[in-house]
Design an enzyme around this catalytic site. Structure first.
Site, PDB file in Angstrom:
ATOM      1  N   GLY A 182       0.876  -1.174  -0.188  1.00 12.45           N
ATOM      2  CA  GLY A 182      -0.066  -0.137   0.034  1.00 12.45           C
ATOM      3  C   GLY A 182       0.999   1.275  -0.100  1.00 12.45           C
ATOM      4  O   GLY A 182       1.858   1.450  -0.545  1.00 12.45           O
ATOM      5  N   CYS A 183       0.318   2.248   0.784  1.00  8.61           N
ATOM      6  CA  CYS A 183       0.967   3.632   0.509  1.00  8.61           C
ATOM      7  C   CYS A 183       2.444   3.686   1.465  1.00  8.61           C
ATOM      8  O   CYS A 183       3.120   4.398   1.176  1.00  8.61           O
ATOM      9  CB  CYS A 183      -0.053   4.526   1.565  1.00  8.61           C
ATOM     10  N   ALA A 184       2.572   2.562   2.175  1.00  4.98           N
ATOM     11  CA  ALA A 184       3.833   2.371   2.934  1.00  4.98           C
ATOM     12  C   ALA A 184       5.104   1.926   2.087  1.00  4.98           C
ATOM     13  O   ALA A 184       6.095   1.975   2.642  1.00  4.98           O
ATOM     14  CB  ALA A 184       3.619   1.551   4.092  1.00  4.98           C
ATOM     15  N   ALA A 185       4.676   1.383   0.942  1.00  6.97           N
ATOM     16  CA  ALA A 185       5.687   0.552   0.209  1.00  6.97           C
ATOM     17  C   ALA A 185       7.009   1.133  -0.074  1.00  6.97           C
ATOM     18  O   ALA A 185       8.085   0.507  -0.146  1.00  6.97           O
ATOM     19  CB  ALA A 185       5.168   0.140  -1.105  1.00  6.97           C
ATOM     20  N   PHE A 213       3.671   5.319   5.848  1.00  6.29           N
ATOM     21  CA  PHE A 213       2.695   4.439   6.641  1.00  6.29           C
ATOM     22  C   PHE A 213       1.584   4.055   5.711  1.00  6.29           C
ATOM     23  O   PHE A 213       1.221   4.869   4.800  1.00  6.29           O
ATOM     24  CB  PHE A 213       2.228   5.004   7.816  1.00  6.29           C
TER      25      PHE A 213
END
Length: 353
Positions: free
Chosen positions: A141-144, A338
């Site tokens: 997701g956004c944390a990658a 995150f």
């Protein structure tokens, strides 16, 4: 490890909030959703939600509302390799390197699936060596972005490569889903398409500031997995976004920051520049409260959110590029992402002129 060159890319078509609302109201989907959903969409797209426009990989906004598995899969295939390669080429040019210098490439995405993976498309389009090590990371997701860079750091430290290409690309318009769930609707109003890339090296770039990765930490809490995630529905990705996300993001980000600062013998006041994933306006406000920061401290994240919307994993590359373009002062910088998991990652960067 050093950040030797950074690049970003977006589709050419830019759409404002007002244009998005108008297209929604003219679409067939408007009649399919209930009055509460109409009110929510108008509220998000007419009030200050921290963003003004997005760049989407569609020729017209009407295309966004053609939502079926085949159309979305084709949109991802047509655009993810193009944007990933463009961002990577820009990063490589700024690094002052040739394609043959790259020993490994790591590509992250969560908005589509290809087999063979995106890394092969980047290798082909950039003309990288046939023996380059290629890795595809999915589902973060956004944390990658930071796990991607952490893998790059391990490859450099092991001697497997001298230069690693780190790429995150998200075609959020290829993960479009609409129903009456508030989280689904808010997601549809916030996310944009884009790619970011950075060349990671054992040696710094001779030109420009030296950006050294000095320490990092990751934190994952599977008990909060359902607060933010994709689920599969009718052969498509459906984003689950809950009200708990801003507080979860701020809490986890603070724990990661405190741990790394303590190891370095530093305090919050030693961080001069903040490179933070935004998520949305409410996430930025929660970070300001938790960290005791003024809005000015998160200005680069807020600026990128306003210009591009939430670009998921690619977002922090845009924030880092904005800070460099603004000639943010040397010193200690904090980089953090995150998202799904619930996961949070942070890295302490030392920037010297």
């Amino acid at each position: 490890m050093y950040f030797r060159g950074i690049g970003t890319a977006t589709p050419p078509a830019r759409y404002t909030k007002a244009e998005c609302l108008d297209a929604f109201q003219q679409s067939d989907w408007f009649a399919r959703l209930d009055a509460r959903s109409h009110y929510l969409a108008r509220t998000v797209l007419q009030r200050d939600n921290g963003m003004e426009a997005r760049q989407l990989a569609v020729d017209t906004l009407g295309d966004v509302f053609t939502i079926d598995p085949n159309t979305l899969a084709q949109r991802f295939l047509a655009n993810a390799p193009v944007l990933a390669t463009l961002a990577a080429q820009r990063a490589l040019a700024k690094a002052g390197l040739e394609p043959s210098d790259i020993g490994a490439v790591v590509v992250s995405t969560c908005t589509g699936h290809l087999c063979p993976g995106l890394s092969g498309y980047v290798v082909e389009r950039m003309g990288l060596r046939a023996d380059v090590q290629a890795f595809d990371l999915v589902g973060q997701g956004c944390a990658a972005a930071l796990p991607n860079m952490q893998l790059g750091r391990a490859l450099l430290a092991s001697g497997a490569a001298e230069h690693v290409l780190s790429v995150c690309v998200e075609i959020c318009s290829a993960a479009m889903f609409l129903d009456n769930d508030p989280g689904v609707l808010i997601s549809a109003c916030l996310f944009g398409d884009g790619a970011g890339a950075v060349v990671l090296s054992n040696t710094p770039n001779a030109a420009g500031p030296r950006i050294a990765w000095t320490d990092s930490m990751s934190l994952i809490d599977p008990t909060e997995r359902k607060a933010l995630m994709f689920e599969s529905r009718d052969g498509m990705l459906r984003n689950i976004l809950t009200r708990a996300v801003p507080s979860l993001a701020a809490e986890h980000a603070r724990r990661v920051l405190d741990t790394v600062l303590a190891r370095a013998g530093l305090g919050m006041g030693d961080i001069g520049t903040w490179i933070m994933h935004a998520g949305g306006r409410d996430v930025l406000l929660a970070l300001e409260r938790e960290f005791g920061l003024a809005a000015e401290n998160l200005r680069y994240s807020a600026s990128m959110l306003r210009q591009y919307g939430n670009l998921s994993s690619a977002f922090v590359y845009f924030v880092l590029e904005a800070a460099l373009a603004d000639a943010a002062p040397p010193g200690w910088w904090w980089l953090s992402s995150f998202g799904a998991g619930f996961s949070c990652h942070g890295a302490l960067l030392e920037v010297t002129a």
